[in-house]
Design a protein around this motif. Structure first.
Motif, PDB file in Angstrom:
ATOM      1  N   ASP A 134       2.838 -16.852  -3.829  1.00 41.42           N
ATOM      2  CA  ASP A 134       2.910 -17.501  -5.141  1.00 41.42           C
ATOM      3  C   ASP A 134       3.137 -16.504  -6.281  1.00 41.42           C
ATOM      4  N   GLY A 135       3.177 -15.196  -5.961  1.00 40.60           N
ATOM      5  CA  GLY A 135       3.477 -14.181  -6.956  1.00 40.60           C
ATOM      6  C   GLY A 135       2.345 -13.870  -7.918  1.00 40.60           C
ATOM      7  N   GLN A 136       1.126 -14.322  -7.636  1.00 35.79           N
ATOM      8  CA  GLN A 136       0.016 -14.155  -8.574  1.00 35.79           C
ATOM      9  C   GLN A 136      -1.001 -13.103  -8.148  1.00 35.79           C
ATOM     10  N   THR A 137      -0.923 -12.621  -6.904  1.00 35.94           N
ATOM     11  CA  THR A 137      -1.887 -11.643  -6.398  1.00 35.94           C
ATOM     12  C   THR A 137      -1.145 -10.475  -5.754  1.00 35.94           C
ATOM     13  N   LEU A 138      -1.613  -9.280  -6.068  1.00 35.05           N
ATOM     14  CA  LEU A 138      -1.052  -8.048  -5.532  1.00 35.05           C
ATOM     15  C   LEU A 138      -2.175  -7.338  -4.785  1.00 35.05           C
ATOM     16  N   THR A 139      -1.933  -6.992  -3.511  1.00 33.60           N
ATOM     17  CA  THR A 139      -2.958  -6.372  -2.678  1.00 33.60           C
ATOM     18  C   THR A 139      -2.462  -5.021  -2.159  1.00 33.60           C
ATOM     19  N   PHE A 140      -3.361  -4.033  -2.176  1.00 29.23           N
ATOM     20  CA  PHE A 140      -3.059  -2.700  -1.651  1.00 29.23           C
ATOM     21  C   PHE A 140      -4.063  -2.332  -0.574  1.00 29.23           C
ATOM     22  N   ASN A 141      -3.565  -1.898   0.577  1.00 34.61           N
ATOM     23  CA  ASN A 141      -4.376  -1.225   1.592  1.00 34.61           C
ATOM     24  C   ASN A 141      -3.988   0.231   1.481  1.00 34.61           C
ATOM     25  N   PHE A 142      -4.953   1.072   1.181  1.00 37.00           N
ATOM     26  CA  PHE A 142      -4.705   2.434   0.751  1.00 37.00           C
ATOM     27  C   PHE A 142      -5.563   3.381   1.576  1.00 37.00           C
ATOM     28  N   VAL A 143      -4.958   4.363   2.230  1.00 30.81           N
ATOM     29  CA  VAL A 143      -5.690   5.410   2.938  1.00 30.81           C
ATOM     30  C   VAL A 143      -5.049   6.736   2.540  1.00 30.81           C
ATOM     31  N   ILE A 144      -5.885   7.669   2.055  1.00 36.54           N
ATOM     32  CA  ILE A 144      -5.362   8.967   1.626  1.00 36.54           C
ATOM     33  C   ILE A 144      -6.442  10.033   1.777  1.00 36.54           C
ATOM     34  N   MET A 145      -6.005  11.236   2.073  1.00 30.28           N
ATOM     35  CA  MET A 145      -6.873  12.405   2.005  1.00 30.28           C
ATOM     36  C   MET A 145      -6.636  12.979   0.613  1.00 30.28           C
ATOM     37  N   ASN A 146      -7.627  12.850  -0.278  1.00 34.01           N
ATOM     38  CA  ASN A 146      -7.395  13.243  -1.662  1.00 34.01           C
ATOM     39  C   ASN A 146      -7.344  14.767  -1.824  1.00 34.01           C
ATOM     40  N   ASN A 200      -9.360  16.763  -2.995  1.00 31.81           N
ATOM     41  CA  ASN A 200     -10.634  17.424  -2.708  1.00 31.81           C
ATOM     42  C   ASN A 200     -10.975  17.410  -1.222  1.00 31.81           C
ATOM     43  N   GLY A 201     -10.064  16.887  -0.389  1.00 31.02           N
ATOM     44  CA  GLY A 201     -10.297  16.839   1.043  1.00 31.02           C
ATOM     45  C   GLY A 201     -11.154  15.666   1.504  1.00 31.02           C
ATOM     46  N   VAL A 202     -11.348  14.680   0.642  1.00 29.49           N
ATOM     47  CA  VAL A 202     -12.148  13.495   0.974  1.00 29.49           C
ATOM     48  C   VAL A 202     -11.193  12.362   1.339  1.00 29.49           C
ATOM     49  N   GLN A 203     -11.466  11.711   2.474  1.00 31.24           N
ATOM     50  CA  GLN A 203     -10.626  10.573   2.855  1.00 31.24           C
ATOM     51  C   GLN A 203     -11.083   9.329   2.112  1.00 31.24           C
ATOM     52  N   LEU A 204     -10.143   8.695   1.437  1.00 32.60           N
ATOM     53  CA  LEU A 204     -10.390   7.454   0.713  1.00 32.60           C
ATOM     54  C   LEU A 204      -9.714   6.322   1.461  1.00 32.60           C
ATOM     55  N   SER A 205     -10.408   5.203   1.549  1.00 34.78           N
ATOM     56  CA  SER A 205      -9.861   4.007   2.190  1.00 34.78           C
ATOM     57  C   SER A 205     -10.237   2.831   1.317  1.00 34.78           C
ATOM     58  N   GLU A 206      -9.232   2.187   0.736  1.00 37.42           N
ATOM     59  CA  GLU A 206      -9.503   1.132  -0.234  1.00 37.42           C
ATOM     60  C   GLU A 206      -8.673  -0.110   0.035  1.00 37.42           C
TER      61      GLU A 206
END
Length: 159
Positions: free
Chosen positions: A132-144, A146-152
């Motif tokens: 419907d074009g009204q919601t945007l979703t991100f699955n995000f995994v990165i080693m930032n 500072n060397g910390v893995q982020l998963s959002e």
């Protein structure tokens, strides 16, 4: 006279219809302004953001993203990039965790990006716009940086 008017009307209708169809084919569904929905988002590896606004625009050069973020500590940052979804690397400015990205389409509403820092892959993002074009979703995994893995999993509402 009726035949001339009918021909002119039909020609105008076909021209307008073709322009509308052509504009729709190239339009990326992410174009617009999106605001982070904190209640629907989850953050792994760091405290939740306070706010994020993403503004996407489209031009002959590609898609431009201007992202304003407020961290849990209240620090404001702006990230900006202009890219095409063609698998090639494009520079990104303002985020210490990555300095370039490359995107490929999964389908009409889903795009996957590889994030890089100094030419080396450090993460992936899968971006999906709802039907419907009204919601945007991100699955995000990165080693930032500072060397910390982020998963959002972050969810945005169209503004």
């Amino acid at each position: 006279m009726k035949q001339v008017l009918s021909t002119v009307f039909l020609g105008a209708l076909l021209t307008i219809g073709s322009a509308v169809i052509a504009a729709g084919v190239d339009a990326d569904p992410v174009v617009g302004t999106w605001k982070l929905n904190l209640a629907k988002s989850t953050f792994g590896g760091r405290p939740a953001l306070k706010n994020q606004i993403r503004t996407y625009s489209q031009s002959a050069q590609g898609i431009t993203l201007k992202m304003k973020t407020v961290t849990a500590e209240g620090k404001e940052t702006t990230t900006q990039t202009t890219y095409n979804v063609d698998g090639k690397d494009y520079p990104s400015m303002g985020n210490p965790d990555f300095d370039s990205l490359a995107g490929v389409h999964i389908d009409a509403n889903t795009t996957e990006f590889t994030l890089k820092r100094a030419g080396k892959p450090v993460g992936t993002i899968r971006r999906a716009v709802s039907k419907d074009g009204q919601t945007l979703t991100f699955n995000f995994v990165i080693m930032n940086a500072n060397g910390v893995q982020l998963s959002e999993l972050t969810v945005f509402d169209k503004q």
